[in-house]
Write an enzyme that holds these catalytic residues in place. Structure first.
Site, PDB file in Angstrom:
ATOM      1  N   GLU A 275      11.421   6.621 -34.789  1.00  0.00           N
ATOM      2  CA  GLU A 275      12.582   5.722 -34.715  1.00  0.00           C
ATOM      3  C   GLU A 275      13.387   5.808 -36.000  1.00  0.00           C
ATOM      4  OE1 GLU A 275      13.778   0.977 -34.468  1.00  0.00           O
ATOM      5  OE2 GLU A 275      11.725   1.610 -33.987  1.00  0.00           O
ATOM      6  N   LYS A 407      -6.865  -5.584 -27.539  1.00  0.00           N
ATOM      7  CA  LYS A 407      -5.732  -4.808 -27.003  1.00  0.00           C
ATOM      8  C   LYS A 407      -4.963  -5.535 -25.913  1.00  0.00           C
ATOM      9  CE  LYS A 407      -8.283  -0.641 -28.166  1.00  0.00           C
ATOM     10  NZ  LYS A 407      -8.979   0.573 -27.703  1.00  0.00           N
ATOM     11  N   ASP A 483      -6.401   2.578 -34.498  1.00  0.00           N
ATOM     12  CA  ASP A 483      -6.262   2.598 -33.038  1.00  0.00           C
ATOM     13  C   ASP A 483      -4.886   2.028 -32.690  1.00  0.00           C
ATOM     14  OD1 ASP A 483      -6.348   2.270 -30.298  1.00  0.00           O
ATOM     15  OD2 ASP A 483      -8.430   1.592 -30.277  1.00  0.00           O
ATOM     16  N   HIS A 581      22.176   1.734 -37.541  1.00  0.00           N
ATOM     17  CA  HIS A 581      21.531   2.624 -36.573  1.00  0.00           C
ATOM     18  C   HIS A 581      22.443   3.784 -36.204  1.00  0.00           C
ATOM     19  CE1 HIS A 581      17.559   1.140 -35.215  1.00  0.00           C
ATOM     20  NE2 HIS A 581      17.975   0.011 -35.795  1.00  0.00           N
TER      21      HIS A 581
END
Length: 592
Positions: A275, A407, A483, A581
């Site tokens: 990104e 998670k 993770d 951006h």
């Protein structure tokens, strides 16, 4: 021109079911009329032998017709078609082989493939890709012989070989071995053991290139790197630890933000992301924080959790088990059983929750410098065995009962914490807010209140009272071998901002469930280990301070998240987000 059948060949002629049904009905009607006519003048026809013979002959013909053809109206058409297709498959195959001679004329209709057999399969059904059969090889985690191999009929190679014995396979080419893998004469998951991890990757790529070609994806893996990086035993480290069915790796750009002053020391933080503008923005936040007194972070709690689900015969017995866990002497027994399975893990808490006959026992474990999921899972099994000795009728439903909670977004992690619970704060001088962040203290505080607090409350978020904590958490996780799926709970964060009496900006980020480790998992891979070394936390910490490196990594995550929050909120307050951006996250096409 579209081809509805392979190479434009005509399909097999199909029965005219509508005509057959009409004939059946006509035959039945004629038979009934003949019976009625015979019954209307029975005595006359019986006395006349010649007429009687005619009737009997006609009825015999009807009987033969009924026995041979009448049932066709009620037969499953699909079965007849399947049988017809099966009978003509050999003839159809011969037609295909003849047409394959002119395959060059067909290439303009679709992409060419590497072999004539693949061309036949690709062009055979231009509207629908061939359906591959399930993987024939035995999964790594399944018992040997539990899966019956099936031929890889959807992928054909030019050369068919028999599985070599002994060391004969070592002298074969990768292409020949790939042929054997596709024909299920060598199991895919045994490639690393039979050859070596590096060669296994090359062979497996050939196999999947062939399989993907049948789906019209020829060359799909060409730009996926497979050459091992310049480090020792790259694929050997991965095998049996990080990934299965390996065909290469995905390079991620890594940037470094900093210097960031954290608890009086300078740190630089690697971040992996695709990104644009994320690292540049976070770096601006680091500059603003370090221009003042820096960031200060504290560890509030440290313990990974696992919550087995057990079931008792009755709710009363479930309640008795929950009460049993709360007795100090009984907890000491659980602690001893748990810690018998690990050298570093320490059981800190066993908190039961009852739901009818079910009990969810949330076990909290200090795991040192490891993230700790394997450690706490192994210890949880030992604790369950102890509980079974006290409650023989107890049944283990699942080692993870989803109250861990791993998670998944969960209020229990937001309230109770999981992993490292961290709070970070910093004071940004007013002049720095105006010069570096290009906004005012009042504007950024108002933006934080209305966006992160009120807006998040209106959306009924759980742990989402922040601007983009998950952006920074995920980027650091990817760079340091954590993770990435645990970003879900690790990104729980509430960002608070206030204007001080001196007119400066005070900011804090409270993150109750950062799950990180500096040993185990992906942290041992060369690139990820390098990023951990850049932060200064690679491997286990000092023996007299177990968990010190993992705790420092959690502080770095929280402080860097705060830097990212600071910069994004400043851009929103000054309405420069889109402009930034467009500058950093857009690329113009190459000049001709």
């Amino acid at each position: 021109q579209k081809l509805s059948t392979p190479f434009g060949m005509r399909s097999d002629p199909q029965p005219r079911w509508d005509v057959l049904k009409i004939l059946n009905f006509v035959a039945v009607l004629s038979f009934i009329l003949s019976v009625v006519k015979f019954a209307s003048d029975f005595s006359t026809y019986v006395a006349d032998s010649s007429t009687l013979v005619i009737f009997l002959g006609v009825w015999s013909g009807f009987l033969c017709y009924f026995l041979g053809f009448f049932g066709m109206s009620f037969i499953d058409h699909d079965e007849i078609l399947a049988g017809s297709s099966s009978m003509s498959s050999e003839l159809c195959q011969k037609k295909i082989e003849k047409v394959a001679i002119n395959v060059k004329e067909v290439k303009s209709l679709t992409k060419s493939t590497k072999s004539a057999s693949f061309e036949k399969e690709t062009f055979a059904s231009p509207k629908k890709n061939p359906l591959h059969p399930p993987a024939a090889e035995t999964p790594v985690c399944a018992a040997a012989g539990s899966v019956v191999p099936t031929p890889c009929s959807s992928v054909k190679f030019e050369k068919t070989l028999f599985a070599p014995a002994g060391n004969d396979a070592l002298s074969m080419t990768n292409a020949d071995i790939a042929t054997l893998v596709c024909e299920n004469k060598i199991k895919d998951h045994t490639l690393e053991k039979r050859f070596n991890p590096d060669r296994a990757v090359l062979i497996r790529r050939l196999v999947f290139e062939k399989k993907l070609a049948t789906l019209g994806h020829s060359g799909a893996l060409d730009c996926l790197p497979s050459a091992a990086p310049e480090c020792v035993n790259f694929y050997e480290r991965i095998h049996g630890a990080n990934c299965e069915i390996v065909v290469g790796y995905v390079p991620l750009p890594v940037g470094v933000v900093g210097p960031l002053t954290l608890n009086g020391e300078t740190v630089y933080v690697p971040m992996a992301t695709t990104e644009g503008c994320l690292i540049a923005s976070t770096n601006r936040g680091c500059k603003a924080i370090s221009s003042g007194e820096g960031a200060f972070c504290s560890i509030l709690n440290d313990g990974i959790t696992r919550a087995p689900c057990v079931r008792l015969p009755s709710a009363r017995r479930a309640a008795e088990l929950a009460i049993w866990c709360g007795v100090p002497d009984n907890f000491a027994k659980l602690k001893a059983a748990f810690e018998s399975t690990t050298s570093f893990g320490k059981l800190l808490e066993a908190k039961p929750t009852v739901a009818g006959r079910n009990v969810y026992i949330r076990l909290k474990c200090f795991s040192g410098d490891a993230m700790g999921m394997n450690m706490v899972s192994k210890g949880s099994l030992a604790a369950i065995d102890l509980l079974k000795s006290c409650f023989p009728e107890m049944i283990l439903v699942a080692l993870s009962g989803n109250m861990c909670t791993d998670k998944k977004a969960a209020a229990t992690n937001w309230i109770e914490g999981r992993g490292k619970s961290v709070v970070a704060e910093a004071t940004i001088p007013r002049k720095v807010v105006e010069a570096t962040l290009k906004t005012t203290v009042k504007a950024i505080v108002d933006t934080n209140i209305n966006k992160n607090l009120i807006g998040s409350a209106m959306s009924a978020t759980i742990g989402g009272f922040n601007a983009h904590a998950s952006n920074i958490v995920t980027a650091i996780f990817l760079a340091t071998g954590q993770d990435p799926a645990q970003n879900v709970e690790s990104s729980n964060c509430i960002t608070l901002m206030e204007k001080t009496d001196e007119g400066d900006l005070w900011i804090s980020c409270t993150m109750p469930s950062i799950e990180v480790g500096t040993v185990g998992g992906g942290t041992s891979l060369p690139a990820q280990a390098a990023c951990l070394r850049a932060i200064g936390v690679q491997g286990g910490g000092p023996r007299d301070k177990p968990g010190a490196n993992a705790q420092q990594l959690a502080r770095v995550v929280a402080a860097t998240t705060m830097a990212g929050e600071l910069s994004l909120l400043a851009a929103l307050a000054a309405n420069t987000l889109v402009e930034a951006h467009m500058q950093h996250n857009r690329k113009t096409g190459p000049k001709k």
